[in-house]
Design an enzyme around this catalytic site. Structure first.
Site, PDB file in Angstrom:
ATOM      1  N   LYS A 270      -8.989   6.217 -19.197  1.00  0.00           N
ATOM      2  CA  LYS A 270      -9.331   6.709 -20.523  1.00  0.00           C
ATOM      3  C   LYS A 270      -8.138   6.638 -21.470  1.00  0.00           C
ATOM      4  CE  LYS A 270     -13.330   7.772 -18.568  1.00  0.00           C
ATOM      5  NZ  LYS A 270     -13.102   7.733 -17.111  1.00  0.00           N
TER       6      LYS A 270
ATOM      7  N   ASP B 287      -7.802  18.935 -14.398  1.00  0.00           N
ATOM      8  CA  ASP B 287      -8.155  17.620 -14.922  1.00  0.00           C
ATOM      9  C   ASP B 287      -7.788  17.606 -16.408  1.00  0.00           C
ATOM     10  OD1 ASP B 287      -9.410  15.347 -15.982  1.00  0.00           O
ATOM     11  OD2 ASP B 287     -11.070  15.458 -14.558  1.00  0.00           O
TER      12      ASP B 287
ATOM     13  N   ARG C  94       0.836  -1.206   0.000  1.00  0.00           N
ATOM     14  CA  ARG C  94       0.000   0.000   0.000  1.00  0.00           C
ATOM     15  C   ARG C  94       0.869   1.254   0.000  1.00  0.00           C
ATOM     16  NH1 ARG C  94      -1.424   2.280   4.569  1.00  0.00           N
ATOM     17  NH2 ARG C  94      -1.592   0.319   5.719  1.00  0.00           N
TER      18      ARG C  94
ATOM     19  N   TYR D 261     -16.783  17.183 -14.610  1.00  0.00           N
ATOM     20  CA  TYR D 261     -17.352  15.842 -14.726  1.00  0.00           C
ATOM     21  C   TYR D 261     -18.340  15.581 -13.583  1.00  0.00           C
ATOM     22  CZ  TYR D 261     -17.331  10.736 -14.170  1.00  0.00           C
ATOM     23  OH  TYR D 261     -17.692   9.425 -13.994  1.00  0.00           O
TER      24      TYR D 261
END
Length: 379
Positions: A195, A170, A46, A98
């Site tokens: 994406k 973004d 982690r 978004y």
């Protein structure tokens, strides 16, 4: 080196032990420590894993940044950046963000005493007026999803610096191959790496990049504390996807330009939103800060009924959520990416009932245009 070469160099990190040209997949959750008092670079996955670290270095290099972090999803990346804010802080955000970002801002952060103000970032005076004593950051999304609203990155950065604020951008819609906000003064860049970076509709991933060591420490603390990190198999697939980023973005953007020009001249299309068109609001600004119009466009066919007819008649594009893949994807924002918004909020952000978002893939552009032609003929 050219952008094309940089992409391959960033994603091809040779194994120093074997010389393997592909990054090894280190399937280990924990790491042996040989010294009782001094631990090694890796201890628990982690906190850090060799495979993920290779991917993080790659996305940082692509964005011309020093520090990169990979998360389990794009929203995990965006949320982790927003979680560096504290109770009493405010953030001024483009109202064209978004839907998932809107949900975090509206439904989660207020529980912790973090407020936000939504503003049209095309109106610089409105941005300045929205800044309060408690404001800590300005949040950019350009081009925005799904109306391709353009924000003048340099102008927003200047406002932020004048007010001692950080800027977050973004960059999902263009990818670092077509736009590099850090080079324009932005402090933090976020991506849904699901994406264009990954590019094959096979993984979920998020990325954050910065050049600021203090911000990097805060982001890493959240990444490690919250634990929404990208798994090693998905990191390996992300690195493999990145290797073709240059050719994918170039081809898809060229096709998107042709499709946008075709749709702009079609009598069944009320409007076309694509920053590669000279008629697009913000075209000149976009040209000054990006390399092309990108691979995503939106077009309005006048009504929800017409949108339904077009979607059901198309034979090549996938009708689905998401974007940025090798296959063309058509989406209906009011019920998909921006389903969180009510009717008034949709109207205020320019998302009309007949709006369709079109993410152009690698199919032959003439086939895509022919498919659109037969579908539009039915309305």
């Amino acid at each position: 080196m050219s952008d094309w070469t940089n992409v391959i160099q960033a994603a091809t990190i040779h194994d120093p032990l074997s010389g393997a040209v592909n990054t090894p997949i280190q399937l280990s959750s924990t790491f042996n420590q040989t010294d009782f008092d001094h631990f090694g670079h890796f201890d628990y996955a982690r906190s850090g894993n060799p495979t993920r670290e290779s991917g993080e270095k790659a996305v940082a290099a692509l964005e011309h940044g020093k520090y990169g972090y990979l998360f389990s999803t794009g929203m995990a990346a965006i949320s982790s950046v927003l979680f560096t804010l504290s109770a009493g802080d405010d953030i001024v955000v483009s109202k064209h963000v978004y839907g998932g970002t809107f949900r975090i801002l509206s439904d989660i952060l207020p529980r912790w005493g973090i407020t936000h103000t939504l503003v049209d970032f095309g109106d610089l005076d409105a941005v300045k007026a929205a800044i309060k004593p408690e404001t800590k950051a300005l949040y950019i999304e350009t081009p925005s999803n799904p109306v391709l609203k353009i924000t003048d990155i340099r102008a927003i950065v200047a406002i932020a610096k004048d007010n001692d604020l950080i800027t977050i951008a973004d960059n999902t819609f263009l990818s670092p191959f077509l736009q590099n906000p850090l080079d324009l003064g932005v402090d933090i860049v976020v991506h849904s790496a699901t994406k264009f970076l990954a590019g094959h509709s096979d993984i979920l991933a998020g990325a954050v990049v910065t050049n600021n060591s203090d911000l990097a420490d805060k982001i890493y603390f959240i990444q490690n504390a919250v634990g929404a990190t990208l798994g090693v198999l998905d990191t390996w697939l992300l690195l493999r996807g990145i290797k073709t980023l240059g050719v994918r973005m170039t081809q898809s953007s060229q096709s998107a330009q042709k499709i946008a020009q075709y749709l702009e001249g079609h009598d069944k299309v009320a409007r076309v939103l694509y920053p590669g068109l000279a008629t697009h609001e913000g075209y000149t600004i976009h040209q000054s800060q990006s390399k092309s119009g990108g691979a995503v466009l939106s077009f309005d066919v006048g009504s929800a009924d017409n949108a339904k007819v077009v979607v059901e008649a198309l034979t090549i594009p996938i009708f689905s959520v998401s974007l940025g893949a090798v296959e063309t994807i058509i989406s209906y924002p009011p019920k998909m990416s921006h389903a969180e918004l009510n009717v008034e909020e949709l109207k205020d952000t320019g998302i009309t009932p007949g709006l369709l978002r079109f993410s152009v893939g690698l199919e032959d552009v003439n086939d895509l245009i022919a498919d659109l032609e037969q579908a539009l003929a039915l309305i």
